[in-house]
Design an enzyme around this catalytic site. Structure first.
Site, short mmCIF file in Angstrom:
data_model
loop_
_atom_site.label_atom_id
_atom_site.label_comp_id
_atom_site.label_asym_id
_atom_site.label_seq_id
_atom_site.Cartn_x
_atom_site.Cartn_y
_atom_site.Cartn_z
N LYS A 160 -0.08 -4.18 8.20
CA LYS A 160 -0.13 -2.72 8.11
C LYS A 160 -1.03 -2.18 9.22
O LYS A 160 -2.18 -2.63 9.36
CB LYS A 160 -0.67 -2.33 6.73
CG LYS A 160 -0.62 -0.86 6.42
CD LYS A 160 -1.05 -0.62 4.97
CE LYS A 160 -0.96 0.84 4.58
NZ LYS A 160 -1.35 1.05 3.16
N PHE A 175 0.54 7.71 7.19
CA PHE A 175 -0.74 7.14 7.62
C PHE A 175 -0.62 5.80 8.34
O PHE A 175 -1.61 5.24 8.77
CB PHE A 175 -1.66 6.98 6.40
CG PHE A 175 -1.96 8.28 5.71
CD1 PHE A 175 -2.69 9.26 6.34
CD2 PHE A 175 -1.47 8.53 4.44
CE1 PHE A 175 -2.97 10.46 5.71
CE2 PHE A 175 -1.73 9.73 3.80
CZ PHE A 175 -2.48 10.70 4.45
N GLY A 176 0.58 5.27 8.47
CA GLY A 176 0.67 3.99 9.17
C GLY A 176 2.06 3.38 9.14
O GLY A 176 3.01 3.94 8.60
N GLY A 181 5.06 5.38 7.22
CA GLY A 181 4.65 6.55 6.46
C GLY A 181 3.75 7.45 7.28
O GLY A 181 3.58 7.26 8.50
N ILE A 221 9.01 -2.86 8.63
CA ILE A 221 9.42 -2.79 7.23
C ILE A 221 9.43 -1.36 6.73
O ILE A 221 10.37 -0.92 6.07
CB ILE A 221 8.47 -3.64 6.34
CG1 ILE A 221 8.49 -5.10 6.75
CG2 ILE A 221 8.83 -3.48 4.87
CD1 ILE A 221 7.48 -5.95 6.01
N ASP A 249 -2.58 7.22 -6.38
CA ASP A 249 -1.30 7.50 -5.72
C ASP A 249 -0.20 6.65 -6.35
O ASP A 249 0.56 5.97 -5.65
CB ASP A 249 -1.39 7.25 -4.22
CG ASP A 249 -0.17 7.79 -3.47
OD1 ASP A 249 0.51 8.69 -4.01
OD2 ASP A 249 0.10 7.31 -2.36
#
Length: 279
Positions: A35, A17-18, A15, A12, A124
């Protein structure tokens, strides 16, 4: 196959970090989001994020956690599968109508109020972290991604105002206080929300794609004097920028400003994206 029951279907999003995958529960046929985070990375936030989702429980506007585990060198988090993100909607339409912006803006401030009532900061806030539900739930807006989230209150004692070494959050949406390297607090979450609302309304902001941090900071500082910025946005910014570090934002006042703007205008379908929802 993850946890002997989740079959990965497709990627999907990805980024720094994952990676997030769409997956199917082979027993119930339910579609979920998984995730993944590499345990070898210096910054590992998924376990903390799992705890936050669990702590938030079944609050409206926050996805439900289904499972947290480890496989090989990865931590993974299984969550409700949601729909289209706000950033994709804005990108597709370039900007949204005033009516849609106000309705979504009220939802956004309400989500932050719920989060802050749980003594948590998001840290964030950006359009990519607001996501619509799926199917019969498409009119619901969810707040996601708590990798940078942090408590601001411990047993009734607010955290201390300190300096930070680097900017926390997304450059386009962080507050002036973050540009000045102050520890984030509730006021900064809300200022980021106001930038999100403004992006929905007018599209790309003046500082988007600027690379000089000082220039970005100056443009944000002077935005309240921009004659093209609606008065309700200017009033919202004035409120949050006059708050003390540990002061509680007046969420009801911010929502009132948007509801008042809604009531003062006669809306017609102008061809822009309209969210089928009522205040």
């Amino acid at each position: 196959m993850i946890a002997n029951k989740y079959k990965v279907v497709e990627k999907i999003n990805e980024g720094v970090f994952g990676i997030v995958f769409k997956a199917e529960n082979i027993r119930t046929k339910e579609m979920v989001a998984i995730k993944f985070e590499n345990k070898l990375n210096e910054i590992k936030s998924l376990k903390n994020e799992a705890k936050i989702y669990q702590y938030l429980g079944k609050l409206n506007g926050f996805p439900q956690i289904k499972y947290f585990g480890t496989i090989d060198t990865f931590n993974y988090l299984v969550l409700d599968l949601l729909g289209n993100s706000l950033i994709n909607t804005i990108t597709y339409y370039e900007k949204l109508s005033l009516k849609t912006t106000l309705i979504l803006g009220i939802c956004i401030i309400s989500r932050l109020q719920c989060l802050h009532n749980k003594c948590l900061l998001h840290r964030d806030i950006k359009p990519a972290n607001f996501v619509f539900g799926k199917e019969k739930d498409t009119n619901n807006l969810y707040l996601i991604d708590f990798g940078f989230a942090k408590r601001f209150d411990y047993n009734g004692k607010h955290i201390e105002k300190n300096n930070i070494r680097q900017i926390i959050g997304s450059m386009n949406y962080v507050s002036l206080n973050i540009h000045n390297y102050f520890e984030p607090s509730r006021r900064d979450d809300i200022e980021s929300c106001i930038f999100v609302i403004l992006t929905m309304l007018i599209g790309k902001l003046d500082w988007f794609y600027k690379t000089n941090i000082d220039e970005i900071k100056l443009l944000k500082k002077n935005i309240t004097t921009n004659i093209y910025i609606p008065s309700f946005i200017q009033n919202m910014l004035y409120h949050v920028r006059t708050l003390a570090f540990d002061e509680t934002p007046d969420y009801e006042y911010l929502i009132h400003l948007m509801k008042n703007e809604f009531d003062m205008n006669c809306f017609e379908n102008d061809g822009k994206f309209e969210w089928n929802y009522t205040i």
